[in-house]
Design an enzyme around this catalytic site. Structure first.
Site, short mmCIF file in Angstrom:
data_model
loop_
_atom_site.label_atom_id
_atom_site.label_comp_id
_atom_site.label_asym_id
_atom_site.label_seq_id
_atom_site.Cartn_x
_atom_site.Cartn_y
_atom_site.Cartn_z
N GLU A 45 69.50 39.58 3.96
CA GLU A 45 70.79 39.31 4.57
C GLU A 45 70.90 37.79 4.73
O GLU A 45 70.01 37.17 5.34
CB GLU A 45 70.87 39.99 5.94
CG GLU A 45 72.25 39.88 6.52
CD GLU A 45 72.40 40.58 7.86
OE1 GLU A 45 71.47 41.28 8.29
OE2 GLU A 45 73.47 40.41 8.47
N ARG A 270 55.79 46.54 7.66
CA ARG A 270 56.17 45.14 7.83
C ARG A 270 54.92 44.30 8.01
O ARG A 270 53.93 44.77 8.54
CB ARG A 270 56.96 45.00 9.13
CG ARG A 270 58.42 45.16 9.04
CD ARG A 270 59.02 44.98 10.43
NE ARG A 270 59.80 43.77 10.49
CZ ARG A 270 61.01 43.67 9.95
NH1 ARG A 270 61.55 44.68 9.32
NH2 ARG A 270 61.69 42.55 10.03
N LYS A 280 64.31 36.60 12.70
CA LYS A 280 65.24 35.49 12.44
C LYS A 280 65.92 35.05 13.72
O LYS A 280 66.21 33.88 13.91
CB LYS A 280 66.31 35.95 11.44
CG LYS A 280 65.87 35.81 10.01
CD LYS A 280 67.00 36.20 9.08
CE LYS A 280 66.60 37.38 8.25
NZ LYS A 280 67.67 37.98 7.47
P1 ATP Z 1 64.39 39.78 10.59
O1 ATP Z 1 64.02 40.93 11.47
O2 ATP Z 1 63.36 38.73 10.49
O3 ATP Z 1 65.74 39.24 10.90
P2 ATP Z 1 65.41 41.40 8.52
O4 ATP Z 1 64.68 42.61 8.16
O5 ATP Z 1 66.65 41.55 9.30
O6 ATP Z 1 64.41 40.37 9.15
P3 ATP Z 1 66.50 40.94 5.95
O7 ATP Z 1 67.13 39.72 5.41
O8 ATP Z 1 67.34 42.12 6.19
O9 ATP Z 1 65.75 40.52 7.27
O10 ATP Z 1 65.24 41.33 5.08
C1 ATP Z 1 65.24 41.44 3.70
C2 ATP Z 1 64.09 42.29 3.31
O11 ATP Z 1 62.87 41.74 3.76
C3 ATP Z 1 64.21 43.68 3.91
O12 ATP Z 1 63.96 44.61 2.91
C4 ATP Z 1 63.17 43.69 4.98
O13 ATP Z 1 62.66 44.97 5.15
C5 ATP Z 1 62.13 42.71 4.44
N1 ATP Z 1 61.37 42.12 5.54
C6 ATP Z 1 61.85 41.43 6.59
N2 ATP Z 1 60.86 41.11 7.43
C7 ATP Z 1 59.71 41.59 6.90
C8 ATP Z 1 58.34 41.59 7.30
N3 ATP Z 1 57.94 41.01 8.43
N4 ATP Z 1 57.43 42.19 6.50
C9 ATP Z 1 57.81 42.76 5.35
N5 ATP Z 1 59.08 42.81 4.93
C10 ATP Z 1 60.03 42.23 5.68
MG MG Z 2 68.02 43.14 8.17
#
Ligand code: ATP
Ligand code: MG
Length: 563
Positions: A45, A270, A280
């Site tokens: 995102e 994760r 984030k």
């Molecule tokens: P955050 O919680 O840090 O805001 P998010 O999951 O909202 O992260 P996205 O931009 O939606 O961030 O993530 C893109 C991809 O990266 C998603 O498929 C998510 O599952 C993966 N991802 C995010 N954080 C992790 C993590 N700590 N370990 C593994 N994969 C991750």
């Molecule tokens: Mg997300």
């Protein structure tokens, strides 16, 4: 999440990757995707910068495609305009490319499917599988029921025509935010609450970074994501564990909407790392509150921060490979990330001498006008990296810690009467020192032994200590930034307010450090080992007359694999 604490890991090296096992089965003769090319996607995102957790997902998504000779799309999951911005789109692309993955023309925006999604939602209403609901978010929450009571949804049986009309008017902007939603008609009694008629569209009068004012209704992730995947003919939609309970809804959307493909969602754990925060939202707080210098502050776990800190793509990919893929959330020791970097830099960093806390060493018996050159290997591990010449003269800079007026037990460096080797040059015997008024050491004096050029003793006498130095007549000055953990506790994520455990001493800046003159030509592409001090990289804040180096990681490996 307490389970994370119990699983502080030293990763199992070479652990098997269950995703690869599933994919292998799926593309086998009788599998769901027999004869098809594996196709994955990475769907960030664009509401912030990528961090080391994303690197894991990137390695899983692009890596799985790579392993099976398949394809991986990069898709900006921009269905929620609240915090999205094109700045992030560009940064995300840069970071993925830096890691060494490419997507060619397979770059998409979820927002490109807004028209399609709207049409598909209309079709769902026509099929009697969606309806417009007027409960407020609070009412919906209060009516969701529990394990022994079904949810209550008073608008569930609204006539299809009425829902069609209201949905069109939602789109046309007739209603304010939160006034209505579109809900899928699934199962108010389901033990999986995600299936209790989930909201699939909501009103949000907000400008979108790409579609501008065109839309004031936006699809929810659970509705949008399977459609995006199917439109791109993704075979395997790999995501993190928190989506496991959403999979039945993912499959429901795929099964109840006419789509060009039927992707399979597979969840993996994760990545969590201690001594840092990764959401984030929290990283943005650090940036916006001025606690760090920006998203690319070298203490940040963002990919741009790690890059600026001197992490290499190889070290990060290697780290992701070695922590493996599993179904159990766990926390990896930050030290293991550093360990992976150290391994890479030990092999590839250019060696150089730098004095971080300088004190002058004068060789009283060395001719005043004389200068010698030593030809030194840039990297003893890689002779192909060539040599450079280092000058030597009567006045040198040495580390203040390499001299003690009164040695402590076991001290083998300079103290009056003792001999040490000046790395690659000569053996010198300390004769004394001068002090400043405040008692600190001003100058150290020594005599060199001309018979020991190159550091050898012709008579075979033992010299135990070797110290590094920089020619005071031919050197450059530099600012050096040393970084520690941003937090004072290993699990800042567990704190109620993570800002209360910020480490006030996470950045130490040293001015007036002395480096070899060749460092004036340093660039961000080259990693350096400052001998005896650690691995360093050139910082982008540098100017020609003001060199700045970041310590990437110390020489000493604090990482101890656990049993
Ligand atoms: P955050 O919680 O840090 O805001 P998010 O999951 O909202 O992260 P996205 O931009 O939606 O961030 O993530 C893109 C991809 O990266 C998603 O498929 C998510 O599952 C993966 N991802 C995010 N954080 C992790 C993590 N700590 N370990 C593994 N994969 C991750
Ligand atoms: Mg997300």
């Amino acid at each position: 999440m307490s389970e994370a604490n119990e699983n502080l890991t030293a990763p199992e090296e070479g652990s098997s990757n269950f995703i690869h096992t599933f994919v292998t089965e799926d593309i086998a003769e009788n599998g769901q995707f027999a004869g098809q090319r594996v196709h994955t996607r990475f769907p960030p995102e664009p509401n912030g910068y990528l961090h080391i957790g994303h690197a894991k997902a990137i390695c899983v998504d692009f890596g799985t495609a790579e392993k099976f000779g398949g394809l991986c799309n990069l898709r900006m999951d921009d269905t929620n305009p609240t915090k999205e911005d094109t700045e992030y789109v560009d940064a995300i692309k840069e970071d993925i490319q830096w890691l060494g993955f490419t997507w060619d023309d397979r770059f998409h925006y979820a927002s490109d499917y807004f028209d399609t999604m709207y049409e598909l939602a209309v079709k769902l209403i026509q099929k009697g599988l969606a309806y417009v609901c007027e409960l407020t978010p609070e009412q919906m929450h209060d009516n969701r029921g529990d394990l022994s009571h079904p949810a209550i949804s008073p608008y569930r049986d609204r006539p299809m025509e009425e829902s069609l009309d209201l949905f069109a008017r939602m789109k046309a902007g007739e209603f304010e935010d939160g006034r209505m939603t579109l809900r899928a008609k699934i199962d108010l009694t389901s033990g999986n609450f995600n299936l209790r008629d989930p909201v699939i569209y909501r009103i949000n009068h907000m400008k979108h970074h790409r579609t501008g004012e065109k839309w004031c209704i936006y699809p929810m992730y659970d509705f949008a994501h399977p459609i995006e995947d199917a439109m791109e003919k993704i075979t395997h939609s790999l995501c993190t564990l928190e989506f496991e309970a959403h999979r039945p809804l993912y499959d429901w959307v795929i099964d109840n909407i006419d789509l060009p493909a039927k992707p399979r969602q597979i969840e993996f754990a994760r990545l969590g790392i201690n001594n840092t925060v990764m959401s984030k939202r929290k990283l943005r707080k650090l940036v916006e509150g001025g606690y760090v210098s920006g998203w690319d502050d070298p203490r940040m776990p963002t990919l741009c921060g790690l890059r600026r800190r001197g992490f290499t793509p190889a070290s990060i990919r290697n780290f992701c490979e070695r922590i493996g893929v599993s179904k159990v959330n766990s926390t990896v020791d930050y030290g293991f990330l550093e360990h992976c970097l150290r391994e890479d830099l030990n092999e590839n960093a250019r060696r150089t001498m730098a004095v971080l806390h300088p004190v002058k060493l004068v060789l009283t018996n060395y001719p005043e006008e004389q200068t010698e050159e030593f030809e030194v290997e840039n990297n003893p591990e890689r002779p192909e990296d060539g040599t450079r010449s280092v000058t030597f003269s009567r006045e040198l800079w040495i580390e203040s810690g390499d001299f003690l007026e009164e040695p402590v037990k076991g001290y083998r460096r300079l103290f009056p009467g003792n001999e040490v080797r000046l790395k690659t040059a000569y053996i010198v015997r300390c004769t004394g020192c001068d002090k400043n008024e405040d008692g600190t050491i001003k100058t150290v004096y020594a005599e060199y032994d001309p018979q020991t050029r190159g550091g050898n003793t012709p008579d075979g006498r033992k010299v135990r200590g070797t110290i590094h130095w920089v020619d005071a007549n031919n050197c450059a000055e530099a600012e050096v930034r040393l970084y520690g953990s941003l937090f004072t506790v290993p699990e800042p994520e567990q704190e109620e307010d993570f800002l209360t455990v910020l480490n006030p001493n996470s950045l130490e800046v040293l001015y007036g450090c002395k480096v070899e003159p060749s460092m004036k030509e340093a660039d961000a592409k080259t990693a350096f080992q400052f001998m005896r001090e650690g691995y360093f990289c050139f910082d982008k804040d540098s100017a020609p007359e003001h060199l700045i180096f970041n310590r990437s990681v110390s020489l000493k490996d604090g990482f101890k694999p656990q049993k």
